[in-house]
Design a protein around this motif. Structure first.
Motif, PDB file in Angstrom:
ATOM      1  N   VAL A  39      -1.119  -7.375   9.907  1.00 36.92           N
ATOM      2  CA  VAL A  39       0.104  -6.647  10.220  1.00 36.92           C
ATOM      3  C   VAL A  39       0.345  -5.608   9.140  1.00 36.92           C
ATOM      4  CG1 VAL A  39       2.604  -6.830  10.578  1.00 36.92           C
ATOM      5  CG2 VAL A  39       1.101  -8.683  11.329  1.00 36.92           C
ATOM      6  N   ILE A  40       0.579  -4.355   9.573  1.00 33.78           N
ATOM      7  CA  ILE A  40       0.930  -3.271   8.658  1.00 33.78           C
ATOM      8  C   ILE A  40       2.359  -2.879   8.978  1.00 33.78           C
ATOM      9  CG2 ILE A  40       0.419  -0.947   7.889  1.00 33.78           C
ATOM     10  CD1 ILE A  40      -2.366  -1.273   8.982  1.00 33.78           C
ATOM     11  N   GLN A  41       3.190  -2.811   7.955  1.00 34.27           N
ATOM     12  CA  GLN A  41       4.595  -2.498   8.178  1.00 34.27           C
ATOM     13  C   GLN A  41       5.040  -1.384   7.259  1.00 34.27           C
ATOM     14  OE1 GLN A  41       6.965  -5.948   7.746  1.00 34.27           O
ATOM     15  NE2 GLN A  41       8.652  -5.095   8.893  1.00 34.27           N
ATOM     16  N   THR A  96     -10.859   1.137  11.709  1.00 39.20           N
ATOM     17  CA  THR A  96     -11.242   0.649  10.382  1.00 39.20           C
ATOM     18  C   THR A  96     -11.180  -0.869  10.256  1.00 39.20           C
ATOM     19  OG1 THR A  96      -9.003   0.822   9.509  1.00 39.20           O
ATOM     20  CG2 THR A  96     -10.435   2.765   9.267  1.00 39.20           C
ATOM     21  N   ILE A  97     -10.721  -1.573  11.283  1.00 34.92           N
ATOM     22  CA  ILE A  97     -10.588  -3.038  11.177  1.00 34.92           C
ATOM     23  C   ILE A  97     -11.936  -3.685  10.862  1.00 34.92           C
ATOM     24  CG2 ILE A  97     -10.051  -5.161  12.434  1.00 34.92           C
ATOM     25  CD1 ILE A  97      -7.479  -3.981  12.243  1.00 34.92           C
ATOM     26  N   GLU A  98     -12.986  -3.328  11.593  1.00 34.33           N
ATOM     27  CA  GLU A  98     -14.322  -3.903  11.330  1.00 34.33           C
ATOM     28  C   GLU A  98     -14.766  -3.588   9.907  1.00 34.33           C
ATOM     29  OE1 GLU A  98     -16.977  -5.296  13.309  1.00 34.33           O
ATOM     30  OE2 GLU A  98     -15.569  -5.816  14.896  1.00 34.33           O
ATOM     31  N   GLN A  99     -14.599  -2.350   9.517  1.00 29.40           N
ATOM     32  CA  GLN A  99     -14.993  -1.918   8.179  1.00 29.40           C
ATOM     33  C   GLN A  99     -14.152  -2.636   7.120  1.00 29.40           C
ATOM     34  OE1 GLN A  99     -14.581   2.278   7.566  1.00 29.40           O
ATOM     35  NE2 GLN A  99     -15.129   2.162   5.405  1.00 29.40           N
ATOM     36  N   LEU A 100     -12.859  -2.738   7.374  1.00 27.71           N
ATOM     37  CA  LEU A 100     -11.962  -3.421   6.442  1.00 27.71           C
ATOM     38  C   LEU A 100     -12.323  -4.901   6.317  1.00 27.71           C
ATOM     39  CD1 LEU A 100      -9.467  -3.009   4.635  1.00 27.71           C
ATOM     40  CD2 LEU A 100      -8.069  -3.613   6.614  1.00 27.71           C
ATOM     41  N   GLN A 101     -12.676  -5.515   7.422  1.00 25.90           N
ATOM     42  CA  GLN A 101     -13.074  -6.926   7.410  1.00 25.90           C
ATOM     43  C   GLN A 101     -14.329  -7.111   6.555  1.00 25.90           C
ATOM     44  OE1 GLN A 101     -13.093  -8.662  11.313  1.00 25.90           O
ATOM     45  NE2 GLN A 101     -14.153 -10.478  10.638  1.00 25.90           N
ATOM     46  N   GLU A 124      -4.770   5.458   6.258  1.00 30.24           N
ATOM     47  CA  GLU A 124      -6.146   5.043   6.590  1.00 30.24           C
ATOM     48  C   GLU A 124      -6.186   3.632   7.162  1.00 30.24           C
ATOM     49  OE1 GLU A 124      -9.205   3.748   3.312  1.00 30.24           O
ATOM     50  OE2 GLU A 124      -7.607   4.826   2.258  1.00 30.24           O
ATOM     51  N   LEU A 125      -5.243   2.778   6.763  1.00 30.44           N
ATOM     52  CA  LEU A 125      -5.199   1.412   7.291  1.00 30.44           C
ATOM     53  C   LEU A 125      -4.642   1.354   8.710  1.00 30.44           C
ATOM     54  CD1 LEU A 125      -4.003  -0.540   4.143  1.00 30.44           C
ATOM     55  CD2 LEU A 125      -6.299  -0.470   5.115  1.00 30.44           C
ATOM     56  N   GLN A 126      -3.874   2.364   9.110  1.00 26.78           N
ATOM     57  CA  GLN A 126      -3.317   2.401  10.455  1.00 26.78           C
ATOM     58  C   GLN A 126      -4.378   2.682  11.504  1.00 26.78           C
ATOM     59  OE1 GLN A 126      -0.012   5.200  10.454  1.00 26.78           O
ATOM     60  NE2 GLN A 126       1.153   3.654  11.543  1.00 26.78           N
ATOM     61  N   ASN A 127      -5.446   3.289  11.125  1.00 28.34           N
ATOM     62  CA  ASN A 127      -6.521   3.646  12.053  1.00 28.34           C
ATOM     63  C   ASN A 127      -7.189   2.370  12.565  1.00 28.34           C
ATOM     64  OD1 ASN A 127      -8.689   4.671  13.421  1.00 28.34           O
ATOM     65  ND2 ASN A 127      -9.484   5.872  11.712  1.00 28.34           N
ATOM     66  N   GLN A 128      -7.128   2.109  13.855  1.00 29.00           N
ATOM     67  CA  GLN A 128      -7.667   0.882  14.446  1.00 29.00           C
ATOM     68  C   GLN A 128      -9.186   0.764  14.300  1.00 29.00           C
ATOM     69  OE1 GLN A 128      -6.063  -1.793  15.644  1.00 29.00           O
ATOM     70  NE2 GLN A 128      -4.196  -0.813  14.951  1.00 29.00           N
ATOM     71  N   VAL A 131       0.867  -1.188   0.000  1.00 30.04           N
ATOM     72  CA  VAL A 131       0.000   0.000   0.000  1.00 30.04           C
ATOM     73  C   VAL A 131       0.898   1.231   0.000  1.00 30.04           C
ATOM     74  CG1 VAL A 131      -1.980  -1.068   1.136  1.00 30.04           C
ATOM     75  CG2 VAL A 131      -0.210  -0.034   2.521  1.00 30.04           C
ATOM     76  N   LYS A 132       0.403   2.279  -0.598  1.00 31.84           N
ATOM     77  CA  LYS A 132       1.179   3.510  -0.693  1.00 31.84           C
ATOM     78  C   LYS A 132       1.024   4.339   0.578  1.00 31.84           C
ATOM     79  CE  LYS A 132       0.992   3.676  -5.655  1.00 31.84           C
ATOM     80  NZ  LYS A 132       0.582   4.340  -6.852  1.00 31.84           N
ATOM     81  N   GLY A 133       2.130   4.923   0.995  1.00 34.07           N
ATOM     82  CA  GLY A 133       2.132   5.862   2.114  1.00 34.07           C
ATOM     83  C   GLY A 133       2.543   7.231   1.612  1.00 34.07           C
TER      84      GLY A 133
END
Length: 161
Positions: A159-161, A125-130, A119-123, A71-73
């Motif tokens: 995991v996001i790195q 969004t996990i439910e929404q992302l799932q 946007e993926l770092q935001n905790q 993913v792009k940062g």
């Protein structure tokens, strides 16, 4: 009087046709059993009398292979590693999903290519992302029988790195 006779004749022909069809079907089965049927004939006969597997009471979980996408940062490219499990009530039918992993990877790659690292770092969004991953996989499997067997898609590792 002619109407009753015509009705009787039609009823007789209908019953006779049903009887002939039943005898033909029974004779075909008997003949195929007597003459060592081929594998395709056995498969056809089995599918003719085989019913759909029953749903299990408790959900079953089938783990998929690990998926890593970029993913792009703001300053650099980052990586997301996902381990997913599919929840189903038809564990026997869902096993075929393993042969579709290229389709799963492709669908997730397309989905994550539109995402940004921030946007993926935001905790939250996990439910929404799932839910988005579940919808993406359901859409990817729309032309297969697998879509009907997916009850939910769970993240077992994210995991996001």
């Amino acid at each position: 009087m002619a109407n009753k006779k015509t009705l009787f004749n039609l009823l007789f022909l209908l019953l006779f046709s049903i009887l002939v069809a039943a005898i033909t079907f029974a004779a075909t089965l008997w003949y195929s059993q007597q003459n060592a049927p081929s594998a395709s004939m056995n498969a056809w006969l089995a599918s003719l009398f085989q019913s759909e597997p029953e749903a299990t009471r408790q959900p079953a979980f089938h783990s998929l292979d690990k998926v890593v996408v970029s993913v792009k940062g703001k300053r650099q490219t980052h990586f997301v590693m996902l381990e997913l499990a599919v929840q189903t009530h038809y564990p026997e039918r869902i096993k075929q999903i393993d042969s579709y992993m290229p389709l799963v990877r492709n669908a997730l790659l397309k989905m994550f290519s539109k995402k940004k690292y921030e946007e993926l770092q935001n905790q939250q969004t996990i439910e929404q992302l799932q839910q988005e991953v579940k919808q993406t996989l359901t859409d990817a499997f729309a032309n297969t029988t697998i879509a009907r067997d997916i009850d939910d898609v769970l993240f077992t590792k994210y995991v996001i790195q």
